[in-house]
Scaffold this active site. Structure first.
Site, PDB file in Angstrom:
ATOM      1  N   ASP A   9      41.837  14.476  99.753  1.00 46.83           N
ATOM      2  CA  ASP A   9      41.122  15.699  99.378  1.00 46.83           C
ATOM      3  C   ASP A   9      42.138  16.829  99.285  1.00 46.83           C
ATOM      4  OD1 ASP A   9      38.865  17.298  98.771  1.00 46.83           O
ATOM      5  OD2 ASP A   9      38.792  18.033 100.828  1.00 46.83           O
ATOM      6  N   SER A  10      41.759  17.893  98.590  1.00 46.19           N
ATOM      7  CA  SER A  10      42.643  19.049  98.493  1.00 46.19           C
ATOM      8  C   SER A  10      42.730  19.782  99.828  1.00 46.19           C
ATOM      9  CB  SER A  10      42.143  19.999  97.413  1.00 46.19           C
ATOM     10  OG  SER A  10      40.820  20.379  97.692  1.00 46.19           O
ATOM     11  N   CYS A  72      37.938  14.562  96.653  1.00 47.41           N
ATOM     12  CA  CYS A  72      37.936  15.876  95.992  1.00 47.41           C
ATOM     13  C   CYS A  72      37.376  15.740  94.572  1.00 47.41           C
ATOM     14  CB  CYS A  72      39.383  16.373  95.923  1.00 47.41           C
ATOM     15  SG  CYS A  72      39.614  17.864  94.951  1.00 47.41           S
ATOM     16  N   GLU A 150      34.801  28.011 104.368  1.00 49.85           N
ATOM     17  CA  GLU A 150      36.040  28.103 105.146  1.00 49.85           C
ATOM     18  C   GLU A 150      36.023  29.303 106.086  1.00 49.85           C
ATOM     19  OE1 GLU A 150      39.403  27.188 102.629  1.00 49.85           O
ATOM     20  OE2 GLU A 150      38.732  25.110 102.837  1.00 49.85           O
ATOM     21  N   CYS A 182      31.058  18.965  95.381  1.00 53.73           N
ATOM     22  CA  CYS A 182      32.253  19.450  96.098  1.00 53.73           C
ATOM     23  C   CYS A 182      32.089  19.053  97.552  1.00 53.73           C
ATOM     24  CB  CYS A 182      32.374  20.970  95.957  1.00 53.73           C
ATOM     25  SG  CYS A 182      33.684  21.689  96.979  1.00 53.73           S
ATOM     26  N   HIS A 184      32.898  20.410 100.214  1.00 53.83           N
ATOM     27  CA  HIS A 184      32.505  21.454 101.163  1.00 53.83           C
ATOM     28  C   HIS A 184      30.992  21.679 101.205  1.00 53.83           C
ATOM     29  CE1 HIS A 184      36.743  22.547 100.948  1.00 53.83           C
ATOM     30  NE2 HIS A 184      36.576  23.400 101.922  1.00 53.83           N
TER      31      HIS A 184
END
Lengths: 264, 264
Positions: A9-10, A72, A150, A182, A184
């Site tokens: 993942d990024s 990702c 985040e 995504c 997240h």
């Protein structure tokens, strides 16, 4: 880590995928790489995403993992249709997500939420329409969702105000199946459900990838682990307090065996 | 670009600085590098920021610029007290910002807004107290401001709601001088003034760096340009539609002479 499954993942969002896969496959070892030094991928050009992606996959390849999972979504758009990377089975998150959404949907309407890069690629709409030509697809970029996660702004009024903006058309046009495109976004599940119509189904990458891996095991394409105990290794390209906190928020600390910094 | 002034930022926010310096010094040529492929710097570790910073400064050094300006506050925290880079005069944005804020303030209270990395470094508080030990400093990280600017959410209710959260203590404790410790923040000027007490002064990097350069010219440390016409060159490490739009929003298109992609 010869018997491990590599996850890429990024950043740390993909830990939602690691968590899901670790739960589905309690015997398997996983080796996770988060390219934190260079995140986010979601606003980079295709060339740059592919270059960085290849570097991470190469790194995992050198660790002799037995399968590669691109968690990702922005990176996945660069590897559509590619079944292996240098001979190792390769899974991306887009194609399985499309299949799962079409199975889950009770109508022919699928909405997709993603980063700017993922939505700009048009990958979800293209593949959904290949699989079911009559499907109506609404793609919505949600560029503020990653920074909101985040910053830990979960179950937060501001997050819901921003979500309300992004989801206006999805609600107005009564889309009831929404792909969370995504890694997240599963953390925003409660905020999204506050805003979406009751009964809307959210399709999450972790579950989708677990199904795909299950099929690889069942078909014999991937050997099951045979060691006495499994390990979970998390490798990241930068180490900051911020990301350590985020990692602990995403995974319980005792479940991560090794957390180390690497240079790509 | 032997007669140019090099400007370095992690992204395009530093174009606010380029714009200001280009206006102050209409004869001078500028060479701007935005490390867009790896932005944001604001949530990276000190080691990674310094590594990337050195790469960019080296790149500008090889182009034989006559001075180096670090517009990025997060990167500036890594170069405090360093007056040159390989023999070329080096300016960072922190120390001049502190001097300007102390001169502008009518009391001994200075607030600083910045990214997580800038605030975590404590650089502003340390330098402000060195310059005036009795000064009271309030530092506030505003990690969502950069993504909000990059999504163009200027003069926006959501941005003001988020600003209201970040600025609560600054308003309550009546800080009337606020350093905008990130190149993106001048674009939020209107949103911030909506939230801050009337009469609050905002200290911006562009003005501050113009004063510093003026002193270098006046003292003879930096030779003035002597060419017939000046050039503005913008070099970025990734090229996306998104950043092209942002660049045009920040600078008028006709003012940028060259916009090119580079690899570091």
């Amino acid at each position: 880590m010869q018997d491990s499954i590599g996850i890429f993942d990024s950043g740390l969002g993909g830990l939602t995928v690691l968590k899901s896969l670790a739960r589905h496959f309690p015997q398997e070892s996983f080796c996770y790489v988060g390219d934190i030094a260079r995140l986010p991928y979601g606003n980079k050009s295709p060339e740059t995403i592919r270059k960085y992606g290849d570097q991470v996959l190469d790194f995992l390849h050198r660790q002799q993992v037995k399968a590669l999972v691109i968690a990702c979504n922005s990176a996945s758009t660069m590897y559509l249709g590619e079944k292996d990377f240098k001979g190792i089975p390769l899974l991306n998150v887009i194609e399985p997500g499309c299949r799962a959404a079409l199975e889950a949907a009770s109508d022919d309407k699928i909405a997709v939420l993603g980063t700017s890069a993922t939505i700009r690629s048009g990958a979800y709409a293209r593949i959904l329409k290949q699989l079911r030509p009559q499907v109506e697809v609404l793609e919505q970029a949600c560029p503020l969702f990653v920074p909101l996660v985040e910053e830990g702004m979960l179950n937060d009024e501001v997050t819901q105000t921003i979500a309300r903006r992004y989801l206006t058309h999805i609600c107005q046009q009564r889309f009831k199946t929404v792909i969370l495109g995504c890694t997240h976004y599963p953390l925003l599940r409660q905020d999204l459900l506050q805003v979406l119509e009751p009964g809307t189904q959210l399709v999450e990458s972790g579950d989708v990838l677990a199904r795909e891996l299950q099929q690889l095991f069942a078909s014999g394409q991937l050997p099951a682990a045979h060691g006495p105990s499994r390990s979970l290794k998390v490798q990241i390209t930068d180490l900051t307090d911020h990301f350590e906190r985020l990692a602990l928020q995403l995974m319980s600390p005792e479940s991560i065996g090794v957390l180390e910094k690497i240079v790509l």
